[in-house]
Design an enzyme around this catalytic site. Structure first.
Site, PDB file in Angstrom:
ATOM      1  N   ARG A  28     -27.631  71.160 -39.372  1.00  0.00           N
ATOM      2  CA  ARG A  28     -27.340  70.106 -38.400  1.00  0.00           C
ATOM      3  C   ARG A  28     -26.840  70.746 -37.105  1.00  0.00           C
ATOM      4  NH1 ARG A  28     -26.588  65.267 -41.536  1.00  0.00           N
ATOM      5  NH2 ARG A  28     -28.278  65.418 -43.080  1.00  0.00           N
ATOM      6  N   GLU A  35     -25.211  69.830 -34.651  1.00  0.00           N
ATOM      7  CA  GLU A  35     -24.218  68.950 -34.038  1.00  0.00           C
ATOM      8  C   GLU A  35     -23.074  69.790 -33.475  1.00  0.00           C
ATOM      9  OE1 GLU A  35     -23.139  66.552 -37.336  1.00  0.00           O
ATOM     10  OE2 GLU A  35     -24.803  65.145 -37.085  1.00  0.00           O
ATOM     11  N   ARG A  50     -14.382  68.354 -40.744  1.00  0.00           N
ATOM     12  CA  ARG A  50     -15.299  68.015 -41.839  1.00  0.00           C
ATOM     13  C   ARG A  50     -16.772  68.269 -41.537  1.00  0.00           C
ATOM     14  NH1 ARG A  50     -15.910  61.466 -42.373  1.00  0.00           N
ATOM     15  NH2 ARG A  50     -16.604  61.020 -40.254  1.00  0.00           N
ATOM     16  N   HIS A  51     -17.092  68.882 -40.386  1.00  0.00           N
ATOM     17  CA  HIS A  51     -18.486  69.114 -40.027  1.00  0.00           C
ATOM     18  C   HIS A  51     -18.832  70.598 -40.039  1.00  0.00           C
ATOM     19  CE1 HIS A  51     -18.188  64.981 -38.321  1.00  0.00           C
ATOM     20  NE2 HIS A  51     -19.447  64.931 -38.716  1.00  0.00           N
ATOM     21  N   GLU A 100     -16.344  59.648 -45.688  1.00  0.00           N
ATOM     22  CA  GLU A 100     -17.704  59.463 -46.209  1.00  0.00           C
ATOM     23  C   GLU A 100     -18.250  60.782 -46.752  1.00  0.00           C
ATOM     24  OE1 GLU A 100     -21.733  60.450 -45.650  1.00  0.00           O
ATOM     25  OE2 GLU A 100     -20.806  60.157 -43.686  1.00  0.00           O
ATOM     26  N   SER A 123     -24.541  59.401 -48.037  1.00  0.00           N
ATOM     27  CA  SER A 123     -25.349  58.360 -47.414  1.00  0.00           C
ATOM     28  C   SER A 123     -26.581  58.178 -48.281  1.00  0.00           C
ATOM     29  CB  SER A 123     -25.769  58.754 -45.997  1.00  0.00           C
ATOM     30  OG  SER A 123     -24.687  58.608 -45.109  1.00  0.00           O
ATOM     31  N   ARG A 136     -18.118  69.198 -48.842  1.00  0.00           N
ATOM     32  CA  ARG A 136     -17.277  68.036 -48.562  1.00  0.00           C
ATOM     33  C   ARG A 136     -16.742  67.420 -49.854  1.00  0.00           C
ATOM     34  NH1 ARG A 136     -19.033  63.657 -44.029  1.00  0.00           N
ATOM     35  NH2 ARG A 136     -19.146  65.581 -42.815  1.00  0.00           N
TER      36      ARG A 136
END
Length: 562
Positions: free
Chosen positions: A334, A336, A342-343, A485, A488, A536
């Site tokens: 990812r 991002e 948490r990323h 979360e 998903s 996670r």
């Protein structure tokens, strides 16, 4: 270096001599620091002595019982047939038995010219090894001197005889020395090793960039030291990660990645028991698998490509290929620029996809059974690891229900509204809203683990199936642990016309995913699935404050090494 088995344990030295030596083992902290300085000086002196042979060594009748092993001797030269023991397996039943062990020099403590302690560490276990100069035991004062000059974290081979100390003390996992790293290994066991031979396989540098004892301290220890007016060294996160190979040796880190291994194994085991088939999909793909700009782009033999954001498209194509139920464990990328707790830019994805007979709650039921089985397994079978983590990073055990709670997205929004938090009913939950909802659910339902379903379609990926009675919503869900979360999932669109329409609406060039869309025109069953990040799951189960603690070598927006 001899490979002969060590001789039987000799008669102990005179009682008065041993009593004096053992009394010296319980020194004050001030004396310990003094001993440490002496050991450092001795180590430097020994290193100088290694540069020039000494006549005294030639006169040592036990010179072959210790020393630095030449590299050529450990270049897979031969197979000796010797039997190696595991430190964690040593117990009272092993008393009197000769053993051969290899490990890190966790601590080295000279007591006198004729006596020294070496604590040897293997993964999460330590054992005290005792050197007492004694001709019958084949141990010389030169051998004791050699041992005290070794640097901590060097790799050692030790041959000796297992014995039972008269007064077992606390510090190593297999027995003794109160003063050594109480916070690191607090188990009290019953054995030590009377050393007969000691060889250094590889020397660590005398001064390491980080100290293992510093890296293993808990926040409570820092607070206690501060109250006492003492200043302890705090190892920061970036420093830990810069020297990760040392940081990974701490008991908590040893435990964290054993927990991670168990989560992955139970994921596979449970899904295999439910007739899922393991697959491996490509990570070099021609277009975005999730939509959006968070993708790493590269050139692939002259044509544009990117790293897969998930195995999503290929999981679905496998279902179209007739596999009915599939799962994958593999890397996910990812792009991002999220510098949060948490990323990560690369993580281990645990993904699954399955045919749906009637309702996407069939997928939710799999998740329910899967995670409840993982939680129970960790709680019942990983007590040692969880206790080890808890000593450095205290946490409350995860609360979960045998039948996982499910709430609609609208119900979640309403709970937040009643608690004074306004959320756009057609938008997504932000981090703070997720945490608050987690607290509200825990208070009302007594669980840290729940499913929130029927999200607005606008906040879900293009391949998500719209809700049959309200196309503004979707047949989708997220799963939460401790208000964050972790999963998903959704029912997927399985008709090519609707899939192409949804991709266009989400700004995806359908030409880049034409093979994916086309696969649904050959006949595709209704299906759904989910994806979860392994790091996670471990982070939230153990209530750790940063996902970098559960990634072996993290990749975030700022870190590409080591």
């Amino acid at each position: 270096m001899s490979s002969e088995p060590p001789p039987a344990a000799p008669a102990p030295p005179a009682a008065d001599e041993l009593a004096a030596d053992l009394a010296a083992a319980t020194l004050s902290k001030k004396q310990q620091k003094k001993d440490a300085r002496k050991a450092e000086k001795a180590e430097k002196a020994a290193q100088r002595q290694q540069q020039q042979p000494q006549a005294a060594d030639a006169e040592d009748p036990f010179a072959s019982h210790y020393g630095d092993v030449p590299v050529e001797e450990i270049q897979s030269k031969d197979i000796s047939g010797r039997v190696w023991s595991k430190v964690g397996d040593l117990d009272e039943a092993a008393a009197g038995r000769p053993v051969l062990i290899r490990g890190f020099a966790h601590a080295i403590r000279p007591v006198s010219k004729k006596m020294a302690f070496v604590v040897l560490r293997q993964s999460m276990s330590t054992v005290q090894c005792v050197l007492v100069a004694n001709a019958d035991a084949g141990v010389s004062t030169q051998m004791v001197k050699f041992a005290t000059a070794l640097s901590k974290e060097s790799i050692l081979d030790i041959e000796g005889v297992v014995s039972l100390p008269k007064e077992p003390l606390k510090s190593t996992t297999q027995q003794m020395i109160v003063v050594l790293c109480e916070y690191m290994f607090s188990a009290i066991l019953q054995v030590e090793i009377q050393v007969r031979k000691i060889y250094c396989i590889n020397r660590a540098i005398p001064t390491l960039p980080i100290n293992l004892e510093d890296a293993a301290r808990s926040e409570a220890e820092f607070e206690k030291a501060e109250q006492a007016g003492e200043k302890l060294v705090r190892v920061g996160q970036d420093t830990r990660l810069n020297y990760r190979s040392i940081d990974l040796r701490t008991p908590a880190n040893q435990a964290i990645f054993r927990i991670q291994c168990q989560v992955e194994n139970k994921f596979r085991e449970f899904l295999l028991s439910k007739d899922f088939v393991g697959i491996h999909s490509p990570k070099l793909i021609g277009g975005s698998s999730e939509g959006g700009a968070a993708v790493f782009k590269l050139m692939y033999n002259g044509q544009p490509a990117c790293l897969a954001q998930s195995p999503q498209l290929y999981k679905q194509m496998a279902i179209c290929g007739g596999y009915e139920r599939v799962f994958e464990v593999g890397p996910v990328f990812r792009a991002e620029n999220s510098n949060t707790h948490r990323h990560l830019c690369e993580f281990v994805g645990l993904d699954a996809e399955m045919e749906i007979k009637e309702h996407y709650f069939e997928v939710c039921d799999i998740i329910d059974g899967l995670f409840v089985s993982i939680f129970k397994h960790l709680t019942e079978n990983c007590k040692k690891e969880l206790e080890t983590i808890n000593r450095q990073y205290p946490f409350e055990p995860l609360k979960y229900l045998d039948k996982t709670l499910k709430l609609t997205y609208e119900e979640g929004i309403q709970m937040l509204k009643e608690a004074g938090t306004e959320i756009d009913p057609m938008g997504d939950l932000n981090t703070e809203a997720e945490k608050k909802l987690g607290r509200l659910v825990r208070e009302k339902y007594g669980t840290d683990f729940f499913i929130l379903y029927q999200y607005p379609l606008a906040v879900r990926p293009f391949y998500t199936m719209p809700c049959y009675d309200n196309p503004a919503y979707s047949n989708s869900f997220d799963v939460f642990i401790r208000g964050e979360e972790i999963i998903s999932g959704a029912q997927r669109v399985h008709t090519p016309e609707l899939l192409a329409k949804r991709a266009t609406e989400c700004g995806i060039d359908v030409n880049t995913i034409s093979a994916y869309i086309e696969s649904f025109s050959y006949g595709a069953p209704p299906h759904g699935g989910f994806g979860v990040g392994l790091e996670r799951v471990v982070m939230l189960f153990c209530a750790l404050n940063n996902i970098r603690k559960t990634s072996l070598f993290p990749r975030d927006p700022q870190r590409l090494v080591p």
